[in-house]
Write a protein that holds these residues in place. Structure first.
Motif, PDB file in Angstrom:
ATOM      1  N   PRO A   1       0.538  -1.357   0.032  1.00 48.62           N
ATOM      2  CA  PRO A   1      -0.209   0.205   0.062  1.00 48.62           C
ATOM      3  C   PRO A   1       0.940   1.102   0.066  1.00 48.62           C
ATOM      4  O   PRO A   1       0.345   2.389  -0.469  1.00 48.62           O
ATOM      5  CB  PRO A   1      -0.836   0.338   1.398  1.00 48.62           C
ATOM      6  CG  PRO A   1      -0.582  -1.569   1.654  1.00 48.62           C
ATOM      7  CD  PRO A   1       0.227  -2.090   1.604  1.00 48.62           C
ATOM      8  N   ARG A   2       1.764   0.792   0.413  1.00 45.56           N
ATOM      9  CA  ARG A   2       3.074   2.888   0.886  1.00 45.56           C
ATOM     10  C   ARG A   2       3.403   2.848  -0.275  1.00 45.56           C
ATOM     11  O   ARG A   2       4.129   3.829  -0.508  1.00 45.56           O
ATOM     12  CB  ARG A   2       3.550   2.496   1.436  1.00 45.56           C
ATOM     13  CG  ARG A   2       4.092   3.498   2.470  1.00 45.56           C
ATOM     14  CD  ARG A   2       5.683   3.936   3.248  1.00 45.56           C
ATOM     15  NE  ARG A   2       4.461   2.454   4.254  1.00 45.56           N
ATOM     16  CZ  ARG A   2       3.951   3.630   5.610  1.00 45.56           C
ATOM     17  NH1 ARG A   2       4.396   4.840   5.953  1.00 45.56           N
ATOM     18  NH2 ARG A   2       3.610   2.695   6.877  1.00 45.56           N
ATOM     19  N   ARG A   3       3.251   2.215  -1.746  1.00 48.00           N
ATOM     20  CA  ARG A   3       2.915   2.368  -3.138  1.00 48.00           C
ATOM     21  C   ARG A   3       3.526   3.786  -3.691  1.00 48.00           C
ATOM     22  O   ARG A   3       4.589   4.281  -3.580  1.00 48.00           O
ATOM     23  CB  ARG A   3       3.452   1.345  -3.990  1.00 48.00           C
ATOM     24  CG  ARG A   3       3.935   0.982  -4.940  1.00 48.00           C
ATOM     25  CD  ARG A   3       3.903   1.966  -6.260  1.00 48.00           C
ATOM     26  NE  ARG A   3       4.669   2.347  -7.242  1.00 48.00           N
ATOM     27  CZ  ARG A   3       5.795   3.559  -7.470  1.00 48.00           C
ATOM     28  NH1 ARG A   3       5.930   4.812  -6.855  1.00 48.00           N
ATOM     29  NH2 ARG A   3       5.942   3.124  -8.435  1.00 48.00           N
ATOM     30  N   GLN A   4       2.417   4.067  -2.943  1.00 50.10           N
ATOM     31  CA  GLN A   4       2.640   5.732  -4.066  1.00 50.10           C
ATOM     32  C   GLN A   4       3.178   5.923  -3.175  1.00 50.10           C
ATOM     33  O   GLN A   4       3.225   7.950  -3.955  1.00 50.10           O
ATOM     34  CB  GLN A   4       0.265   5.756  -3.719  1.00 50.10           C
ATOM     35  CG  GLN A   4       0.153   6.036  -2.176  1.00 50.10           C
ATOM     36  CD  GLN A   4      -1.328   6.608  -1.701  1.00 50.10           C
ATOM     37  OE1 GLN A   4      -2.550   5.613  -1.567  1.00 50.10           O
ATOM     38  NE2 GLN A   4      -1.248   8.006  -2.470  1.00 50.10           N
ATOM     39  N   ALA A   5       3.334   6.334  -2.215  1.00 51.89           N
ATOM     40  CA  ALA A   5       3.679   7.465  -1.163  1.00 51.89           C
ATOM     41  C   ALA A   5       5.761   7.492  -0.985  1.00 51.89           C
ATOM     42  O   ALA A   5       5.584   8.763  -1.142  1.00 51.89           O
ATOM     43  CB  ALA A   5       3.530   7.738   0.295  1.00 51.89           C
ATOM     44  N   VAL A   6       6.265   6.380  -0.982  1.00 53.03           N
ATOM     45  CA  VAL A   6       7.348   6.379  -1.271  1.00 53.03           C
ATOM     46  C   VAL A   6       8.460   5.739  -2.355  1.00 53.03           C
ATOM     47  O   VAL A   6       9.872   5.648  -2.383  1.00 53.03           O
ATOM     48  CB  VAL A   6       7.665   6.093   0.165  1.00 53.03           C
ATOM     49  CG1 VAL A   6       7.543   6.322   1.207  1.00 53.03           C
ATOM     50  CG2 VAL A   6       7.574   3.683  -0.102  1.00 53.03           C
ATOM     51  N   GLY A   7       7.586   4.727  -3.592  1.00 50.91           N
ATOM     52  CA  GLY A   7       7.968   3.863  -4.369  1.00 50.91           C
ATOM     53  C   GLY A   7       8.686   2.623  -4.434  1.00 50.91           C
ATOM     54  O   GLY A   7       8.211   2.224  -3.174  1.00 50.91           O
ATOM     55  N   ALA A   8       8.409   2.051  -5.214  1.00 56.65           N
ATOM     56  CA  ALA A   8       8.264   0.464  -5.073  1.00 56.65           C
ATOM     57  C   ALA A   8       9.639   0.042  -5.038  1.00 56.65           C
ATOM     58  O   ALA A   8      10.597   0.357  -4.315  1.00 56.65           O
ATOM     59  CB  ALA A   8       7.703   0.175  -7.020  1.00 56.65           C
TER      60      ALA A   8
END
Lengths: 353, 503
Positions: free
Chosen positions: A105-112
């Motif tokens: 879920p955090r991908r949108q904010a911090v990267g993949a």
């Protein structure tokens, strides 16, 4: 050379000589992903353990067979974590997480996952032990072969060691819930995305949008009162994000094929039959649908993205959006250059890789 | 494993292009280019003889200045057919000679690709041509409260195509990432002149991550014709702490302590005393000239977030032995703190006729060792060095001061630089953090990578450019070159720094 690595090199060279295929497998937690694995097992779990970890360098280096649980526990002791929140789906290893390249879920904010990968040690299809990238954050010496491994599903080389950038856990988090339809949720998510708000995750499903805020306590409190919504109390927020990451949320239950559509975040609601869910501020759309692959792929392409048959369904139509033209040629040549005898991950990604 | 490699492997020897027929090339290009977009007279070619690394110069055979992607494709097709090397060029601000022309080749200048094609505040992306300047994107996005995060020091002049080629960084990349983290899609041309798109306007694309692979590829895999960049909401507020230290090692430890406290500063920079002395007389940034080193530590975000983080930074820096701490009181003072850091290169230029900028990255904990070693090298080579350092991510920029008009100084400066790079590798780091290998650091690649690794790089190049025509002779040294360099460099049968463990 380490004994386990020497054994892998031998196994790879032998498979190459015999024209045989190898299935590189860690915990086997993502065997469902991609086409059915082929060939004899190359089990990475025997090559396990954290090689180097210094919290002040924000870098961890681990052997590929290290269980993800174990690696995350080591980081948690120092208040750090893998910010791309890789799914576990069971007994995942860090090597498998990098090879699959999935992010939570955090991908949108911090990267993949690929954004956090700094270096790898791999064995290619010729049995050569190679190191690319390193343990530092800025490194432009040579082509970025390390990131190329991320998401290659074990079709290019066996990962022996990986180095990842880690981050401190956020000081504070809060989750807010709003009732709205999908179109409204997409509009809101894109509006909020253009503002300096500490949104670290979003999930829309069945008329409910939930967003997570992460950061300094004051920032989370200020954003929370500005956005409104209903605050999820107790452990409810944490439980939701875990369920979304691990696909244990009720949306993901059942046998209906699960499609993952990766789209520009502002793409409109797609006119496809089936139940939908939205993550990553609108950039990741999940679809439970029995429609033909061609229909779903055409809709994703028209919206500027691509579609993956993530779980279930008929894989005969391909799991990943097909490649064409010079991109397909470059893929074939890269595969040929790393793994000339096609030992690794035969057909897992595309039939001819 | 050199002995097992067949002679047909790419990368054994430098390619020989001396047979290129200049008249035929000019004739072929004139057929596909409008008048005024092809240069081949010596005086017109001269401005293209070098990039930001002026120590290396080579006049190209031809310069082509296309205005459209279709023209660029025709140039590449013609050059492919005639087997002519092509060097793509943006603003020419690169510091490693990546855009150094080829004597028998064509320079493909993208200077006329200057349009911002689309700026979408809702999708938070800008689609721009490669010749658009880095800063111009942020300026265009400002009215929407957005900006393009990577900010290399040359951002006023450098272009986004070059940023992709070098995977440029800047002073804010610990928190906001490098170019590769901020680009969604790169459209380009293969050497065969075919249009190809890496990445997409979604957050990922099917297949291998070729978008990552083209970042930092120094114009050797494809020619960039369009870049889609991610735009980031501009933080409401930024504030900067300036901390002084009596000792560089204490300052280095303070950097580690900030990170250990769970803080990711928006910027974290260190300058040593010679560097602060050099810039202070130039910009009057108010640096403490008594200090052995100063740290600039920036926080950005909402006002609540910044005041909370600044207090945490102050506490950590005090506990780490800072002799003086100042927090910027307003935007003007914050910019003044940074003005000194950003003026480090011009200040070096005032101190000395010439300077040579290095770019190694090392694990932060080895900083003290590195700085001590550099002091030793100053004595050894009889040259001064001032140090500025992206402390947050371990990327060092020692500036070696020399005078090219003094016989032997350039050679000594280059040897000094080579020593620093070799030590960066030996300390577990890399020879280049953000400036690229180009021609400048090509020999040091022999130290950082094995034969098998370098051969892999050549194979990767061949997957995009089978004939090896895009920017040949840069970034990845041939086996032959490394063999020659090895003969020169192994002194008395010993590698440099034999006392250090190799990784």
């Amino acid at each position: 050379m380490d004994g386990t690595i020497a054994g892998w090199v031998e196994q790879i060279r032998q498979a190459g000589a015999e024209g045989a295929a190898l299935e590189i497998r860690g915990g086997g937690s993502k065997r469902f992903y991609g086409q059915a694995p082929q060939g004899k097992l190359l089990d990475t779990r025997g090559y396990s353990g954290v090689v180097a970890y210094e919290p002040t360098e924000l870098v961890i280096t681990a052997r590929s067979g290290t269980p993800l649980d174990e690696l995350e526990a080591v980081l948690a002791e120092k208040g750090q974590f893998l910010a791309f929140e890789p799914p576990h789906f069971g007994a995942a290893t860090i090597g498998g997480s990098v090879a699959a390249g999935l992010s939570g879920p955090r991908r949108q904010a911090v990267g993949a996952a690929r954004d956090f990968l700094l270096g790898v040690q791999v064995i290619d299809g010729r049995g050569e032990l190679l190191t690319f990238g390193g343990q530092v954050m800025k490194n432009v010496a040579g082509y970025d072969v390390a990131r190329l491994m991320c998401g290659s599903l074990g079709t290019l080389a066996v990962l022996a060691e990986v180095s990842l950038k880690v981050l401190p856990q956020p000081v504070a988090e809060a989750s807010l819930r709003f009732e709205m339809d999908q179109a409204t949720a997409l509009r809101r998510l894109n509006e909020w995305g253009g503002q300096p708000l500490p949104i670290s995750a979003s999930f829309w499903c069945q008329g409910v949008l939930t967003v997570r805020l992460s950061g300094a306590r004051a920032a989370v409190e200020a954003a929370s009162s500005r956005l409104g919504g209903e605050i999820l109390e107790g452990g409810e927020g944490g439980a939701l994000w875990l369920a979304v990451r691990e696909q244990q949320h009720p949306f993901f239950a059942g046998e209906t094929p699960l499609w993952r559509l990766s789209l520009p975040s502002d793409a409109p609601v797609l006119a496809l039959a089936g139940e939908a869910a939205v993550e990553w501020g609108g950039a990741e759309r999940w679809l439970r649908a029995t429609a033909a692959a061609s229909e779903i792929r055409a809709a994703a392409s028209a919206a500027g993205g691509h579609a993956t048959l993530f779980r279930g369904g008929d894989k005969a139509a391909g799991v990943f959006q097909p490649l064409a033209g010079p991109l397909a040629t470059i893929h074939k040549r890269l595969k040929q250059s790393f793994d000339p005898a096609a030992v690794f991950g035969r057909g897992r990604l595309y039939p001819d890789l | 494993m050199a002995e097992t490699m067949e002679a047909v492997e790419p990368g054994a020897n430098e390619a020989d292009f001396s047979g290129v027929d200049r008249a035929r090339v000019i004739e072929a290009l004139a057929r596909v280019m409008p008048p005024g977009s092809l240069l081949y007279d010596q005086e017109d070619l001269r401005p293209y003889e070098c990039d930001g690394l002026a120590a290396y110069r080579q006049v190209p055979m031809v310069v082509a200045l296309p205005e459209t992607e279709a023209q660029a494709a025709e140039i590449l097709k013609a050059c492919s057919e005639l087997r002519v090397p092509v060097v793509a060029r943006g603003a020419g601000t690169g510091l490693s000679g990546g855009a150094l022309p080829h004597a028998h080749g064509v320079v493909l200048s993208l200077a006329r690709f200057k349009q911002i094609l689309r700026l979408d505040p809702v999708a938070r992306l800008a689609v721009v041509q490669p010749g658009v300047r880095n800063l111009a994107i942020s300026e265009a996005a400002a009215r929407h409260g957005l900006y393009y995060a990577p900010d290399p020091s040359s951002q006023i002049a450098c272009t986004i195509g070059g940023n992709v080629a070098e995977n440029s960084g800047g002073v804010h990349c610990l928190k906001y990432g490098l170019t590769v983290h901020n680009v969604l899609r790169v459209r380009g041309l293969t050497m065969a002149g075919e249009v190809v798109e890496f990445g997409s306007h979604a957050l990922d694309a099917p297949g291998y991550d070729l978008l990552a692979l083209v970042h930092g590829s120094e114009g050797m895999l494809a020619v960039v014709t369009e870049v889609s960049v991610k735009l980031t909401p501009k933080p409401q507020l930024a504030q900067c702490v300036m901390a002084s230290f009596d000792d560089v090692v204490t300052a280095g430890n303070a950097v580690a302590a900030v990170i250990a406290a769970g803080i990711i500063p928006a910027g974290l920079e260190m300058m040593d005393q010679p560097a602060t002395a050099a810039v202070e007389q130039f910009v009057h940034a108010g640096y403490n000239l008594e200090a052995a080193a100063i740290l600039l530590c920036e926080s950005d975000g909402t006002p609540e977030e910044v005041s909370e983080e600044i207090e945490r930074m102050r506490a950590v820096l005090e506990a780490s032995g800072a002799s003086e701490i100042r927090v910027s009181r307003d935007e003007a003072e914050r910019l003044k703190f940074w003005a000194g850091r950003k003026a480090a290169f011009p200040a070096a230029g005032r101190l000395s006729a010439d300077y040579y900028c290095m770019d190694g990255t090392i694990p932060r904990k080895r900083l003290g060792e590195m700085l001590k070693a550099i002091q030793g090298m100053e004595t050894k080579y009889g040259l001064r060095c001032i140090n500025v350092f992206h402390a947050g991510d371990g990327n060092m920029h020692p500036l070696i001061l020399f005078d090219a008009n003094v016989s032997g100084e350039l050679d000594r400066a280059e040897e000094f630089g080579a020593d620093i790079l070799e030590l960066s590798v030996a300390l577990g780091g890399t020879i280049t953090g953000e400036h690229g290998v180009g021609i400048e650091k090509i020999n040091q690649m022999c130290s950082q990578f094995s034969v098998a690794e370098r051969t892999t790089f050549f194979r990767v190049k061949a997957a995009f450019d089978p004939d090896g025509l895009l920017n040949p002779g840069k970034a990845i040294p041939t086996l032959n070159r490394c063999a020659e360099y090895g003969k020169l460099h192994v002194k008395n049968g010993q590698l440099p720094h034999p006392e250090l463990e190799r990784f």
